[in-house]
Design a protein around this motif. Structure first.
Motif, PDB file in Angstrom:
ATOM      1  N   PRO A 129     -48.159  20.000  43.783  1.00 62.38           N
ATOM      2  CA  PRO A 129     -47.230  20.095  42.658  1.00 62.38           C
ATOM      3  C   PRO A 129     -46.312  21.306  42.773  1.00 62.38           C
ATOM      4  CG  PRO A 129     -49.496  19.838  41.902  1.00 62.38           C
ATOM      5  CD  PRO A 129     -49.558  20.118  43.359  1.00 62.38           C
ATOM      6  N   ASP A 130     -45.028  21.063  42.522  1.00 63.02           N
ATOM      7  CA  ASP A 130     -44.054  22.157  42.549  1.00 63.02           C
ATOM      8  C   ASP A 130     -43.798  22.632  41.108  1.00 63.02           C
ATOM      9  OD1 ASP A 130     -42.383  20.291  41.391  1.00 63.02           O
ATOM     10  OD2 ASP A 130     -41.226  19.921  43.212  1.00 63.02           O
ATOM     11  N   PRO A 131     -43.023  23.692  40.940  1.00 66.29           N
ATOM     12  CA  PRO A 131     -42.813  24.233  39.595  1.00 66.29           C
ATOM     13  C   PRO A 131     -42.225  23.217  38.614  1.00 66.29           C
ATOM     14  CG  PRO A 131     -42.088  25.817  41.237  1.00 66.29           C
ATOM     15  CD  PRO A 131     -42.428  24.561  41.975  1.00 66.29           C
ATOM     16  N   ASP A 132     -41.353  22.332  39.115  1.00 64.14           N
ATOM     17  CA  ASP A 132     -40.768  21.332  38.223  1.00 64.14           C
ATOM     18  C   ASP A 132     -41.854  20.430  37.647  1.00 64.14           C
ATOM     19  OD1 ASP A 132     -38.702  19.930  36.935  1.00 64.14           O
ATOM     20  OD2 ASP A 132     -38.527  18.500  38.584  1.00 64.14           O
ATOM     21  N   ALA A 133     -42.792  20.031  38.502  1.00 63.56           N
ATOM     22  CA  ALA A 133     -43.882  19.153  38.060  1.00 63.56           C
ATOM     23  C   ALA A 133     -44.815  19.893  37.107  1.00 63.56           C
ATOM     24  CB  ALA A 133     -44.656  18.647  39.277  1.00 63.56           C
ATOM     25  N   VAL A 170     -45.426  12.791  35.607  1.00 67.69           N
ATOM     26  CA  VAL A 170     -44.197  13.586  35.502  1.00 67.69           C
ATOM     27  C   VAL A 170     -43.748  14.010  36.897  1.00 67.69           C
ATOM     28  CG1 VAL A 170     -44.500  14.481  33.155  1.00 67.69           C
ATOM     29  CG2 VAL A 170     -45.590  15.665  35.060  1.00 67.69           C
ATOM     30  N   ASP A 171     -42.444  13.887  37.157  1.00 70.86           N
ATOM     31  CA  ASP A 171     -41.849  14.286  38.439  1.00 70.86           C
ATOM     32  C   ASP A 171     -42.423  13.485  39.606  1.00 70.86           C
ATOM     33  OD1 ASP A 171     -39.856  15.979  39.552  1.00 70.86           O
ATOM     34  OD2 ASP A 171     -41.384  17.233  40.468  1.00 70.86           O
ATOM     35  N   VAL A 172     -42.949  12.321  39.319  1.00 74.07           N
ATOM     36  CA  VAL A 172     -43.570  11.480  40.343  1.00 74.07           C
ATOM     37  C   VAL A 172     -43.640  10.058  39.786  1.00 74.07           C
ATOM     38  CG1 VAL A 172     -45.964  11.823  39.583  1.00 74.07           C
ATOM     39  CG2 VAL A 172     -45.483  11.469  42.005  1.00 74.07           C
ATOM     40  N   ASP A 187     -39.293  11.016  35.359  1.00 74.53           N
ATOM     41  CA  ASP A 187     -39.020  11.503  36.706  1.00 74.53           C
ATOM     42  C   ASP A 187     -37.526  11.535  36.983  1.00 74.53           C
ATOM     43  OD1 ASP A 187     -39.547  12.398  39.247  1.00 74.53           O
ATOM     44  OD2 ASP A 187     -39.862  10.399  40.095  1.00 74.53           O
ATOM     45  N   HIS A 188     -37.156  12.268  38.027  1.00 71.09           N
ATOM     46  CA  HIS A 188     -35.751  12.293  38.429  1.00 71.09           C
ATOM     47  C   HIS A 188     -35.561  11.875  39.893  1.00 71.09           C
ATOM     48  CE1 HIS A 188     -35.509  16.400  40.523  1.00 71.09           C
ATOM     49  NE2 HIS A 188     -36.784  16.186  40.277  1.00 71.09           N
ATOM     50  N   HIS A 189     -36.617  11.398  40.529  1.00 70.59           N
ATOM     51  CA  HIS A 189     -36.459  10.847  41.883  1.00 70.59           C
ATOM     52  C   HIS A 189     -35.961   9.410  41.778  1.00 70.59           C
ATOM     53  CE1 HIS A 189     -39.531  14.066  42.417  1.00 70.59           C
ATOM     54  NE2 HIS A 189     -38.787  14.316  43.487  1.00 70.59           N
ATOM     55  N   PRO A 190     -35.155   8.973  42.749  1.00 65.85           N
ATOM     56  CA  PRO A 190     -34.725   7.574  42.693  1.00 65.85           C
ATOM     57  C   PRO A 190     -35.922   6.632  42.808  1.00 65.85           C
ATOM     58  CG  PRO A 190     -33.728   8.740  44.569  1.00 65.85           C
ATOM     59  CD  PRO A 190     -34.641   9.700  43.901  1.00 65.85           C
ATOM     60  N   ALA A 204     -33.561  18.009  37.688  1.00 65.27           N
ATOM     61  CA  ALA A 204     -34.972  18.353  37.516  1.00 65.27           C
ATOM     62  C   ALA A 204     -35.596  17.538  36.389  1.00 65.27           C
ATOM     63  CB  ALA A 204     -35.125  19.846  37.214  1.00 65.27           C
ATOM     64  N   THR A 205     -36.880  17.242  36.532  1.00 66.03           N
ATOM     65  CA  THR A 205     -37.617  16.591  35.444  1.00 66.03           C
ATOM     66  C   THR A 205     -37.735  17.553  34.257  1.00 66.03           C
ATOM     67  OG1 THR A 205     -38.839  15.271  37.046  1.00 66.03           O
ATOM     68  CG2 THR A 205     -39.772  15.399  34.849  1.00 66.03           C
ATOM     69  N   SER A 206     -37.801  18.861  34.557  1.00 68.87           N
ATOM     70  CA  SER A 206     -37.884  19.869  33.488  1.00 68.87           C
ATOM     71  C   SER A 206     -36.725  19.739  32.501  1.00 68.87           C
ATOM     72  CB  SER A 206     -37.876  21.271  34.092  1.00 68.87           C
ATOM     73  OG  SER A 206     -39.047  21.495  34.833  1.00 68.87           O
ATOM     74  N   THR A 212     -35.797  26.055  40.818  1.00 76.94           N
ATOM     75  CA  THR A 212     -36.281  25.717  42.156  1.00 76.94           C
ATOM     76  C   THR A 212     -35.787  24.335  42.594  1.00 76.94           C
ATOM     77  OG1 THR A 212     -38.346  24.994  41.145  1.00 76.94           O
ATOM     78  CG2 THR A 212     -38.341  27.167  42.137  1.00 76.94           C
ATOM     79  N   ASP A 213     -35.763  23.374  41.668  1.00 80.27           N
ATOM     80  CA  ASP A 213     -35.341  22.027  42.067  1.00 80.27           C
ATOM     81  C   ASP A 213     -33.836  21.942  42.336  1.00 80.27           C
ATOM     82  OD1 ASP A 213     -37.875  20.933  42.018  1.00 80.27           O
ATOM     83  OD2 ASP A 213     -37.187  19.097  41.043  1.00 80.27           O
ATOM     84  N   THR A 214     -33.053  22.847  41.749  1.00 82.66           N
ATOM     85  CA  THR A 214     -31.601  22.790  41.958  1.00 82.66           C
ATOM     86  C   THR A 214     -31.113  23.969  42.793  1.00 82.66           C
ATOM     87  OG1 THR A 214     -31.116  24.066  39.956  1.00 82.66           O
ATOM     88  CG2 THR A 214     -31.251  21.670  39.717  1.00 82.66           C
TER      89      THR A 214
END
Ligand SMILES: [Mn+2]
Length: 455
Positions: free
Chosen positions: A155-159, A218-220, A238-241, A259-261, A289-291
């Motif tokens: 998991p990254d900070p956005d998640a 979230v974010d996944v 989520d924000h991934h395609p 970002a999902t955040s 971090t995501d941007t």
């Protein structure tokens, strides 16, 4: 300061009613009945023909008061000219779509009535829609006693921030909404974030999922996990395609967002929940971090969320996360790394030997890419019976991940992205296949892989 509001009916009076703070507002209107109504409600109004200067003599004091004009388009120029004769220097704002003639008059600015819809009604409408979505999410999860909030494998900070924001939005705690991953949190910044949030991230296996009543991601997305790990998903944010269609009772997938955040921040705002300093810091860091500090893929929505969170976040805490502490031993290691560095063909290389923890190679690889003339930075070290190699690239001709795989993939795990990559090789395997471990041998493998790609 006195304001003069000019309108042929009660339009501006209704739009900008007098407030205790704006007691010095003068309404200039045409019809006596409107003037009387404003006066009855405690406003200051003067009435008369708006195309004649007489009425403005009574409205202005200094002649420098700002004026807002909202009148029939056919009369706009005549009204502005009448104002100008009394107050040649007053700034004039005309609510109008007809700008061509007005623009030629000195000191006149125009604003389109559509702007009210775009700037005022539009965002509020968005908020109302978000509010409805939040209600739907809450209704969907309300009957579930224990909801699993799932994040991706590392998991990254956005998640992490999004997971905590969702739990806050649902008004739940770690018992009724545990935050979980099938993997582990590896990067030191991410672990620092988890420490700051005092978050317990549960590591679970796919077989544990059935023990919970509901699942939110979230974010996944479900397709990112092992087949059939989740029989039913209540929520995906989520924000991934969408690589494969997302099946969830409620889904909110916005690939245009950085970002999902950002999505979760919009939820909190719509639900009128003010985030704590900790949560705001985490969400801010998630967007950062995501941007890449708003430089990549950030949209208007990300900027709005960023500005909102910035006001609530602890910037001191953010600095501690972004710049992890260095122990005295780590500084000694760095000193050695700097002393023993080599720079060849734009590659800054240093073998640190034995290191205290694996993340140091990544941290110093970041640092060494700042060396003048460096196009590649390669830092290695040994810890826990393993060789760790971290690579960073500035505008690489070949993806760092590919070069590292070519160089070390036959010995252990190796790969990464365009600008950063990593290899981990068990020392036993290195000795068996390559022989004695030296910095020379590491560098030679890397250069050979890099050259092979060029040819
Ligand atoms: Mn993300």
């Amino acid at each position: 300061m006195r304001h003069v509001l000019v309108s042929d009916d009660a339009f501006l009076w209704e739009l900008v009613p007098p407030s205790p703070r704006a007691h010095d507002t003068v309404y200039v209107v045409e019809e006596p009945a409107v003037r009387a109504r404003i006066a009855r409600h405690g406003g200051t109004a003067v009435g008369g023909n708006l195309a004649h200067q007489a009425v403005y003599r009574r409205a202005f004091r200094s002649g420098h008061e700002p004026v807002v004009v909202a009148v029939d388009p056919a009369r706009q120029v005549a009204v502005v000219r009448a104002i100008r004769r009394v107050a040649p220097a007053a700034p004039v704002l005309v609510v109008s779509d007809v700008t061509r003639v007005l623009r030629r008059l000195p000191g006149v600015t125009t604003v389109s009535p559509r702007v009210f819809a775009e700037r005022v009604v539009g965002p509020e409408l968005e908020r109302a829609l978000t509010r409805a979505r939040v209600d739907r999410i809450r209704a969907q999860l309300a009957p579930r006693a224990r909801v699993l909030i799932m994040m991706q494998d590392d998991p990254d900070p956005d998640a992490i921030a999004s997971a905590l924001a969702l739990r806050t939005l649902l008004g739940r705690d770690r018992g009724s909404a545990p935050i979980a991953t099938f993997g582990t949190v590896t990067r030191p910044e991410n672990r620092a974030l988890i420490d700051l949030l005092r978050l317990d991230v549960r590591r679970i296996g796919p077989e544990d999922v059935a023990r919970y009543d509901g699942a939110a991601m979230v974010d996944v997305q479900p397709s990112f996990f092992e087949e059939r790990a989740f029989a039913r998903v209540d929520l995906v944010v989520d924000h991934h395609p969408e690589e494969r269609p997302v099946h969830a009772a409620v889904k909110d997938v916005r690939p245009e967002y950085g970002a999902t955040s950002t999505i979760l921040t919009e939820y909190l705002r719509a639900a009128e929940i003010t985030p704590t300093a900790r949560l705001a810091t985490a969400l801010l860091y998630g967007i950062k971090t995501d941007t890449q500090d708003l430089e990549r893929g950030a949209t208007r929505a990300d900027l709005d969320a960023f500005a909102f969170l910035h006001a609530h976040a602890s910037l001191g805490a953010l600095r501690r996360i972004e710049r992890p502490e260095l122990s005295p031993e780590a500084l000694d290691t760095l000193g050695r790394g700097i002393r023993d560095r080599r720079v060849v063909d734009g590659i800054v290389f240093s073998h640190l030997g034995r290191i205290g923890y694996p993340e140091l190679v990544a941290q110093f690889a970041d640092l060494f890419l700042q060396v003048r003339g460096a196009r590649w930075s390669v830092v290695s070290g040994t810890v826990n019976g393993e060789l760790h190699v971290s690579v960073r690239a500035a505008e690489p001709s070949r993806a760092a991940g590919v070069v590292v795989r070519d160089a070390f993939g036959d010995l252990g795990s190796a790969g990464g992205h365009r600008a950063m990559a990593k290899a981990v090789v068990r020392l036993a395997d290195w000795r068996a296949r390559v022989g004695h471990l030296t910095g020379d041998r590491i560098l030679r493998r890397f250069r050979r892989a890099l050259r092979a790609g060029r040819g």
